[in-house]
Design a protein around this motif. Sequence first.
Motif, mmCIF file in Angstrom:
data_model
loop_
_atom_site.group_PDB
_atom_site.id
_atom_site.type_symbol
_atom_site.label_atom_id
_atom_site.label_comp_id
_atom_site.label_asym_id
_atom_site.label_seq_id
_atom_site.Cartn_x
_atom_site.Cartn_y
_atom_site.Cartn_z
ATOM 1 N N LEU A 86 0.842 -1.202 0.000
ATOM 2 C CA LEU A 86 0.000 0.000 0.000
ATOM 3 C C LEU A 86 0.877 1.252 0.000
ATOM 4 O O LEU A 86 0.621 2.197 -0.752
ATOM 5 C CB LEU A 86 -0.927 0.008 1.221
ATOM 6 C CG LEU A 86 -2.040 -1.032 1.249
ATOM 7 C CD1 LEU A 86 -2.787 -0.972 2.589
ATOM 8 C CD2 LEU A 86 -3.022 -0.798 0.101
ATOM 9 N N SER B 124 2.637 1.901 -3.312
ATOM 10 C CA SER B 124 1.768 2.426 -4.371
ATOM 11 C C SER B 124 1.149 3.767 -3.995
ATOM 12 O O SER B 124 0.264 4.263 -4.692
ATOM 13 C CB SER B 124 0.669 1.413 -4.693
ATOM 14 O OG SER B 124 -0.119 1.122 -3.534
ATOM 15 N N GLY B 125 1.597 4.352 -2.887
ATOM 16 C CA GLY B 125 1.135 5.686 -2.508
ATOM 17 C C GLY B 125 -0.246 5.736 -1.897
ATOM 18 O O GLY B 125 -0.857 6.809 -1.838
ATOM 19 N N GLN B 126 -0.753 4.604 -1.411
ATOM 20 C CA GLN B 126 -2.089 4.562 -0.825
ATOM 21 C C GLN B 126 -1.996 4.835 0.687
ATOM 22 O O GLN B 126 -2.142 3.942 1.522
ATOM 23 C CB GLN B 126 -2.746 3.221 -1.101
ATOM 24 C CG GLN B 126 -2.927 2.925 -2.581
ATOM 25 C CD GLN B 126 -3.656 1.618 -2.825
ATOM 26 O OE1 GLN B 126 -4.821 1.459 -2.446
ATOM 27 N NE2 GLN B 126 -2.967 0.685 -3.452
ATOM 28 N N ALA B 127 -1.759 6.096 1.014
ATOM 29 C CA ALA B 127 -1.548 6.478 2.407
ATOM 30 C C ALA B 127 -2.785 6.239 3.267
ATOM 31 O O ALA B 127 -2.687 5.743 4.393
ATOM 32 C CB ALA B 127 -1.130 7.954 2.480
ATOM 33 N N SER B 128 -3.948 6.609 2.756
ATOM 34 C CA SER B 128 -5.178 6.472 3.542
ATOM 35 C C SER B 128 -5.457 5.013 3.879
ATOM 36 O O SER B 128 -5.828 4.680 5.011
ATOM 37 C CB SER B 128 -6.368 7.075 2.783
ATOM 38 O OG SER B 128 -6.171 8.458 2.556
ATOM 39 N N MET C 122 1.700 11.813 -0.757
ATOM 40 C CA MET C 122 2.518 10.735 -1.323
ATOM 41 C C MET C 122 2.595 10.836 -2.846
ATOM 42 O O MET C 122 3.611 10.468 -3.447
ATOM 43 C CB MET C 122 1.979 9.371 -0.901
ATOM 44 C CG MET C 122 2.118 9.088 0.585
ATOM 45 S SD MET C 122 1.972 7.327 1.003
ATOM 46 C CE MET C 122 3.597 6.732 0.528
ATOM 47 N N ALA C 123 1.528 11.358 -3.463
ATOM 48 C CA ALA C 123 1.547 11.519 -4.923
ATOM 49 C C ALA C 123 2.579 12.556 -5.352
ATOM 50 O O ALA C 123 3.047 12.541 -6.495
ATOM 51 C CB ALA C 123 0.160 11.916 -5.421
ATOM 52 N N THR D 111 -1.312 11.498 3.694
ATOM 53 C CA THR D 111 -2.411 11.490 2.727
ATOM 54 C C THR D 111 -1.929 11.008 1.363
ATOM 55 O O THR D 111 -0.731 11.035 1.056
ATOM 56 C CB THR D 111 -3.013 12.896 2.569
ATOM 57 O OG1 THR D 111 -2.026 13.753 1.959
ATOM 58 C CG2 THR D 111 -3.432 13.473 3.908
ATOM 59 N N ASP D 112 -2.897 10.609 0.546
ATOM 60 C CA ASP D 112 -2.577 10.175 -0.813
ATOM 61 C C ASP D 112 -1.965 11.312 -1.628
ATOM 62 O O ASP D 112 -1.047 11.092 -2.427
ATOM 63 C CB ASP D 112 -3.840 9.666 -1.507
ATOM 64 C CG ASP D 112 -4.409 8.414 -0.855
ATOM 65 O OD1 ASP D 112 -3.785 7.903 0.094
ATOM 66 O OD2 ASP D 112 -5.482 7.955 -1.291
ATOM 67 N N ASP D 113 -2.484 12.547 -1.446
ATOM 68 C CA ASP D 113 -1.981 13.682 -2.217
ATOM 69 C C ASP D 113 -0.522 13.970 -1.890
ATOM 70 O O ASP D 113 0.274 14.283 -2.790
ATOM 71 C CB ASP D 113 -2.830 14.929 -1.932
ATOM 72 C CG ASP D 113 -4.210 14.848 -2.570
ATOM 73 O OD1 ASP D 113 -4.377 14.029 -3.492
ATOM 74 O OD2 ASP D 113 -5.101 15.611 -2.148
#
Length: 342
Positions: free
Chosen positions: A54, A57-61, A84-85, A80-82
Motif C-alpha cells: 500500500l 503504491s502511494g495509498q496512504a489512507s 505521497m503523490a 495522505t494520498d496527495d
Amino acid sequence: MSFTPVSPGARKRVKVIGALVGVLVVLVIAGVVALKVVNSSRTPEAEVRKYLDLLASGQASAATAMVDPGVSNDQRSFLTDDVMASATSLLVVEDVVADKNDSSDTRMVTATMQVNGERFTHSFVVTADKATMGVLDNWKIKDSLAVPVTVDGDGIGQFSVGGTKASIDKASFFMEGRSFLFYPGAYNFTPVVPNEYVDSTPVPVSVLDDARTAGGDGASDVTFKATYNDKLEAAALEAAQALVESCGTYPGNQGDDCSSLIQGDSVTAISIKEKPTSLDSYSFDPTSFSGSVTYTVTTEGTLFAGTRDVGLTVKVDARFDDDGMMMMTADGKPDFRVSFAF
C-alpha cells in the motif's frame, strides 16, 4: 450356527452409508487441505507485505486504516494520498522475512526496503488476531511505518509538501522545531514565503526509517532559513533616502532621528550634497544595510561658524518579532530601524 441372510435392501443401505462416509472423509480432508492453503497466505509476512505494498503504491489512507499511527488527527496532515503523490520516489520493497518462532502469537517480521536508492530495514511486531469463523488466521501489525520529521524555521513560519501546509510553531521555548509524520518517500519541503522580500527554496528530504536531508546536520531534520532578495535592499534604500531627505532640510534636521552633528540652534542652513544611491550589507547580516551621506551645513554664532561638509553613515536594520519573523508595516513594507552613525 446359522446366519440370517442379509436382504438385498440392507446390503444396498450399507453400501450407501459407506459411500457417504467416504465422501465425508474426502470432504474433510479437502477442507483441511483448503484451510491450510488459505491460511498459508494469511501469515505475518503476508500481512506486512500487504501493508508495504500500500505504501509502495502511494495509498496512504488505506495504509493508515490498516495500521493506525497512534497519534491525534492534527498530526496526520501529511499522511495522505496527495502528499505521497507528490513524492519524487516512493518505497520499494525488496524482502520480507518472519522469525522462525512459528508457534508464537507474537512474531517479528523484518522488511528490507529502499527509498530513492537508499536501503534500510525495519522490524515489525505482528500479533495473532481473532480468527475469522474460528479457523481463518488473522494477524495485526502493531507499529506504523509513519516517520517523524522535525521542521524548524529562521524567518519562515510555514512550509508545504504536496499542497498541504503546516505552521512551524514551536511546541515550547526549549524545543527546536516541530515534528510531523510522513510515510517513506522522497519529498520536497517548500517554505511558504511570508512576503515578497523572501525567496522560496525547496529542501529535498528522503524519509526512510528517519529523515535524511541533503547537506543537513542541524538539530532539526529540516531547517528553513529565509533568503532575502534584492527587493529588501531596494526597500531599505527607500527608507534610508526618506530619512536622509527629511534631515536635509531646515528645520527638519532638528528631528529626533537626525544626527546631532547637523542639529542645534547654531545651524541656520542645511542641504544634501550627496545621498546614497545604493547600500551595502554590514556585519554579515543580509537584513542590515548602510550607506554614505554628505550634508552641507551652515552654522552661525559659534567659534566654528561657517559652511562645512558633514559626512555620515545611514544605517538601516530590519526589525524582527520574538519568533524571528521580519516585521512589516501596515502598508506591507519592511519595518526598518533607520539611524545615523559617524
